[in-house]
Design an enzyme around this catalytic site. Structure first.
Site: not given
Ligand SMILES: *Cc1c(COP(=O)(O)O)cnc(C)c1O
Length: 359
Positions: A195, A171, A102
């Protein structure tokens, strides 16, 4: 009704208690005679929901008063663009720490808007560690430094916040609300909901107010954080149902005792699962112990030819979505807030029995 234990990496499990409330609420939400999906986002009932959701999130994370809480669309992925759009321009450099897939995506996105300096990159060891901060090569005047506090795919987690005065952007999609954090150490925190917050479709952005002033005026309205801050995130029609579920999850977490209580449960869940993996020679986890994720636990079987059998039998045992990410292989158990401790116990028991029969 039969519910399985769901170890999905995302969209992920939601608390059954919350699902029960949603089911009961659907035909007649809060005495409106309508479902929450059928009311105006500008009506007083929904506006009250939005205010409550923000207040509860502020309480859960102890968000300081000089931070704005934004609810956006486009997922964490859109924030990978909005971060550089709002904080940096072609004349700026931003530092990125690549501790997994990511973070790598975030850096690739930022390159479209500014100069990216990769301060550290753990791809040399397949993202099984967080490079020691003393080895990072940071730029002198970085517009910000971006980290991915929990890398969902490789299962590596920062158990520290980078030092120094640079603006830290995190993030937190797969770790937010898993434990208390010190928001004041970050300039920006963003997280897709699917999540640990609620259903897909809504994204939380927590941004220090002075950083709202940096965006160039010619950005599209919906790409400017300040647009959301000034409109209570009602810049356009928001994803009302997802927002409603997030509000229910925040209330649920507060009923459980907030993030201190969650941290205790999550620590216990992760510790016993890692212990079970480490004690066996049949299963292994490649991540260094000091940066193992509390939320995503990848593991491999010593004999990969048993993977298909493991997955088939785990599904039959009511344990869903244990297949590892295609880039890593093996298994991954995502044990977010909504995955009960009993699910982890059931998984450990299943793993021991599978090893007994096949080891
Ligand atoms: C799932 C995830 C994403 C992607 O998220 P979206 O909402 O699908 O854009 C980005 N960063 C991390 C750390 C993730 O776990």
């Amino acid at each position: 009704m039969s519910r399985v234990y769901n170890f999905s990496a995302g969209p992920a499990a939601l608390p059954l208690e919350v699902l029960d409330i949603i089911r009961d609420d659907i035909p007649d939400w809060e005495g409106t005679g309508m479902s929450v999906m059928e009311v105006s986002h500008r009506g007083k009932d929904f506006v009250a929901l939005a205010a409550r959701a923000e207040a509860n999130l502020r309480e859960l994370l102890s968000i300081p008063a000089d931070y704005s809480v934004l609810f956006t669309q486009g997922g964490a992925t859109l924030q990978m663009s909005m971060v550089p759009m709002n904080l940096a321009g072609p004349e700026h450099t931003a530092d990125y720490v690549i501790s997994g897939s990511w973070g790598k995506k975030a850096a690739a996105e930022a390159r479209k808007f500014c100069t990216v300096n990769i301060a550290a990159d753990a791809s040399d060891e397949k993202f099984t560690y967080i490079p020691d901060e003393s080895s990072w090569r940071r730029s002198d005047n970085a517009a910000y430094i971006h980290i991915t506090p929990n890398e969902t795919i490789a299962g590596v987690e920062f158990h520290f916040v980078p030092s120094g005065d640079a603006i830290v952007v995190g993030d937190m999609s797969s770790t937010i609300l898993s434990r208390p954090i010190d928001v004041s150490r970050y300039g920006v925190i963003y997280a897709g909901a699917q999540k640990n917050i609620g259903p897909a479709g809504i994204t939380v952005v927590i941004v220090r107010n002075d950083l709202l002033e940096r965006a160039p005026a010619n950005l599209p309205h919906l790409m400017i954080w300040k647009s959301y801050a000034e409109s209570e995130s009602m810049t356009n029609t928001p994803p009302t149902f997802a927002w409603y579920v997030a509000d229910q999850v925040f209330q649920y977490l507060l009923r459980l005792g907030g993030l201190e209580a969650m941290a205790e449960i999550n620590n216990r869940k992760a510790s016993k699962l890692y212990a079970a993996i480490d004690e066996s020679s049949f299963y292994s986890n490649p991540v260094r112990e000091n940066c193992r994720s509390w939320m995503n636990v990848p593991f491999v079987l010593a004999d990969a030819s048993l993977d298909a059998k493991f997955l088939e039998e785990s599904v039959a045992a009511g344990l869903a979505n244990l297949k590892g990410h295609r880039s890593v292989g093996g298994m991954r158990a995502s044990i977010y807030n909504a995955v009960p401790e009993a699910a982890v116990d059931a998984l450990i028991e299943f793993m021991a029995e599978f090893e007994r029969v096949n080891g």
